[in-house]
Design a protein around this motif. Structure first.
Motif, PDB file in Angstrom:
ATOM      1  N   GLN A 236      30.463 -35.541 -44.238  1.00  0.00           N
ATOM      2  CA  GLN A 236      31.245 -36.765 -44.297  1.00  0.00           C
ATOM      3  C   GLN A 236      31.655 -37.167 -42.882  1.00  0.00           C
ATOM      4  OE1 GLN A 236      31.999 -38.622 -47.022  1.00  0.00           O
ATOM      5  NE2 GLN A 236      32.987 -40.094 -45.673  1.00  0.00           N
TER       6      GLN A 236
ATOM      7  N   SER B  86      22.361 -34.579 -35.374  1.00  0.00           N
ATOM      8  CA  SER B  86      21.379 -35.078 -36.338  1.00  0.00           C
ATOM      9  C   SER B  86      21.039 -36.552 -36.166  1.00  0.00           C
ATOM     10  CB  SER B  86      21.823 -34.777 -37.770  1.00  0.00           C
ATOM     11  OG  SER B  86      23.011 -35.452 -38.093  1.00  0.00           O
ATOM     12  N   PRO B  87      22.006 -37.455 -35.904  1.00  0.00           N
ATOM     13  CA  PRO B  87      21.588 -38.849 -35.739  1.00  0.00           C
ATOM     14  C   PRO B  87      20.737 -39.063 -34.485  1.00  0.00           C
ATOM     15  CG  PRO B  87      23.961 -38.655 -35.421  1.00  0.00           C
ATOM     16  CD  PRO B  87      23.475 -37.329 -35.905  1.00  0.00           C
TER      17      PRO B  87
ATOM     18  N   ASP C 139      17.234 -37.592 -35.184  1.00  0.00           N
ATOM     19  CA  ASP C 139      16.563 -38.533 -36.072  1.00  0.00           C
ATOM     20  C   ASP C 139      16.080 -39.767 -35.302  1.00  0.00           C
ATOM     21  OD1 ASP C 139      16.166 -39.411 -39.095  1.00  0.00           O
ATOM     22  OD2 ASP C 139      17.042 -41.118 -38.029  1.00  0.00           O
TER      23      ASP C 139
ATOM     24  N   ARG D 216      12.158 -40.721 -34.402  1.00  0.00           N
ATOM     25  CA  ARG D 216      11.634 -42.004 -34.897  1.00  0.00           C
ATOM     26  C   ARG D 216      11.149 -42.887 -33.746  1.00  0.00           C
ATOM     27  NH1 ARG D 216      12.992 -43.029 -40.318  1.00  0.00           N
ATOM     28  NH2 ARG D 216      14.442 -41.473 -41.143  1.00  0.00           N
TER      29      ARG D 216
ATOM     30  N   THR E 210      29.008 -37.405 -37.411  1.00  0.00           N
ATOM     31  CA  THR E 210      28.153 -38.529 -37.760  1.00  0.00           C
ATOM     32  C   THR E 210      26.851 -37.998 -38.364  1.00  0.00           C
ATOM     33  OG1 THR E 210      29.040 -39.734 -35.880  1.00  0.00           O
ATOM     34  CG2 THR E 210      27.020 -40.611 -36.887  1.00  0.00           C
ATOM     35  N   PRO E 211      26.526 -38.380 -39.600  1.00  0.00           N
ATOM     36  CA  PRO E 211      25.288 -37.893 -40.209  1.00  0.00           C
ATOM     37  C   PRO E 211      24.086 -38.727 -39.766  1.00  0.00           C
ATOM     38  CG  PRO E 211      26.470 -39.255 -41.763  1.00  0.00           C
ATOM     39  CD  PRO E 211      27.332 -39.178 -40.517  1.00  0.00           C
ATOM     40  N   ALA E 212      22.919 -38.134 -39.911  1.00  0.00           N
ATOM     41  CA  ALA E 212      21.696 -38.911 -39.706  1.00  0.00           C
ATOM     42  C   ALA E 212      21.617 -39.951 -40.825  1.00  0.00           C
ATOM     43  CB  ALA E 212      20.475 -37.995 -39.751  1.00  0.00           C
ATOM     44  N   PRO E 213      20.957 -41.066 -40.568  1.00  0.00           N
ATOM     45  CA  PRO E 213      20.837 -42.065 -41.629  1.00  0.00           C
ATOM     46  C   PRO E 213      20.095 -41.505 -42.829  1.00  0.00           C
ATOM     47  CG  PRO E 213      19.646 -42.748 -39.646  1.00  0.00           C
ATOM     48  CD  PRO E 213      20.280 -41.442 -39.355  1.00  0.00           C
ATOM     49  N   GLN E 214      20.410 -41.995 -44.002  1.00  0.00           N
ATOM     50  CA  GLN E 214      19.775 -41.507 -45.207  1.00  0.00           C
ATOM     51  C   GLN E 214      18.687 -42.445 -45.700  1.00  0.00           C
ATOM     52  OE1 GLN E 214      22.663 -40.423 -48.134  1.00  0.00           O
ATOM     53  NE2 GLN E 214      23.565 -38.864 -46.854  1.00  0.00           N
ATOM     54  N   GLN E 215      18.140 -43.228 -44.824  1.00  0.00           N
ATOM     55  CA  GLN E 215      17.064 -44.138 -45.205  1.00  0.00           C
ATOM     56  C   GLN E 215      15.725 -43.619 -44.702  1.00  0.00           C
ATOM     57  OE1 GLN E 215      18.268 -47.749 -43.401  1.00  0.00           O
ATOM     58  NE2 GLN E 215      18.351 -46.903 -41.366  1.00  0.00           N
ATOM     59  N   TRP E 216      14.721 -43.740 -45.522  1.00  0.00           N
ATOM     60  CA  TRP E 216      13.382 -43.303 -45.128  1.00  0.00           C
ATOM     61  C   TRP E 216      12.414 -44.398 -45.314  1.00  0.00           C
ATOM     62  CZ3 TRP E 216      12.753 -38.824 -42.648  1.00  0.00           C
ATOM     63  CH2 TRP E 216      13.791 -37.917 -42.708  1.00  0.00           C
TER      64      TRP E 216
END
Length: 151
Positions: free
Chosen positions: A2, A50-51, A54, A58, A145-151
Motif C-alpha cells: 500500500q 519496483s516502480p 518496472d 519497459r 510506491t508500488p509498480a503499476p499494475q497494468q500490463w
C-alpha cells in the motif's frame, strides 16, 4: 503493498522542474542512452525500487533492447551481452549506489576503468544519473510506491 501517499506530487511542486533539468543534463552529455538506461535499471534493482525497475525495463524494451540484455542486467558480470564501456558504467553504478559497503566507496580501479571509456563530462553525467536514480529509489522506498499494475 500500500502506497503511503496517494498523491506523491505533494512532496514539492517544483520537483518536476528540477528533475527535468537533471534529466536534460545527464541525457544531453553524449552518453549513449542505452548506458544511462542500464545505469538506471541496475541502481533500481539494487535498491529494490519496483516502480523504477518496472519503468526502466519497459523503457529499455521500448527502445529496442534485447531480452537477453534486459533479463541479465543483475548478472552483467557473468553474461556476454554488454560492451566494456557498459560494464564499466555498471560497475560504477554498483559502487556509487552501495556507498556503505566498503570504506572507499568508489575505488580508483572502478573509476579508472570507467574513465577509459567515457570523457570527464560523460563521467559526470553518469554519476549525476546514478544519483538521480538513487534519489527516485529512496523516495519510492520511503513512500512504498508500488509498480503499476497494468500490463
Amino acid at each position: 503493498m500500500q502506497a503511503r501517499l496517494t498523491n506523491p506530487g505533494v512532496l514539492a511542486t517544483d520537483v518536476p522542474k528540477a528533475v527535468n533539468l537533471l534529466y536534460k543534463a545527464a541525457h544531453g552529455s553524449g552518453v549513449a542512452p542505452a548506458v544511462l538506461e542500464l545505469v538506471h535499471l541496475r541502481a533500481s534493482q539494487i535498491n529494490g525500487c519496483s516502480p523504477c525497475v518496472d519503468s526502466g525495463a519497459r523503457s529499455m524494451r521500448k527502445n529496442g533492447e534485447s531480452d537477453e540484455r534486459l533479463f541479465s542486467v543483475a548478472a552483467w558480470r557473468e553474461t556476454p551481452y554488454y560492451t566494456d564501456a557498459e560494464r564499466a558504467a555498471l560497475a560504477l553504478t554498483e559502487a556509487a549506489t552501495r556507498l556503505a559497503d566498503r570504506g572507499d566507496a568508489v575505488p580508483d580501479a572502478i573509476w579508472d576503468a570507467a574513465a577509459q571509456h567515457f570523457t570527464e563530462e560523460e563521467l559526470g553525467a553518469i554519476v549525476l544519473w546514478i544519483a538521480t536514480t538513487n534519489f527516485f529509489n529512496r523516495i519510492n522506498a520511503a513512500l512504498k510506491t508500488p509498480a503499476p499494475q497494468q500490463w
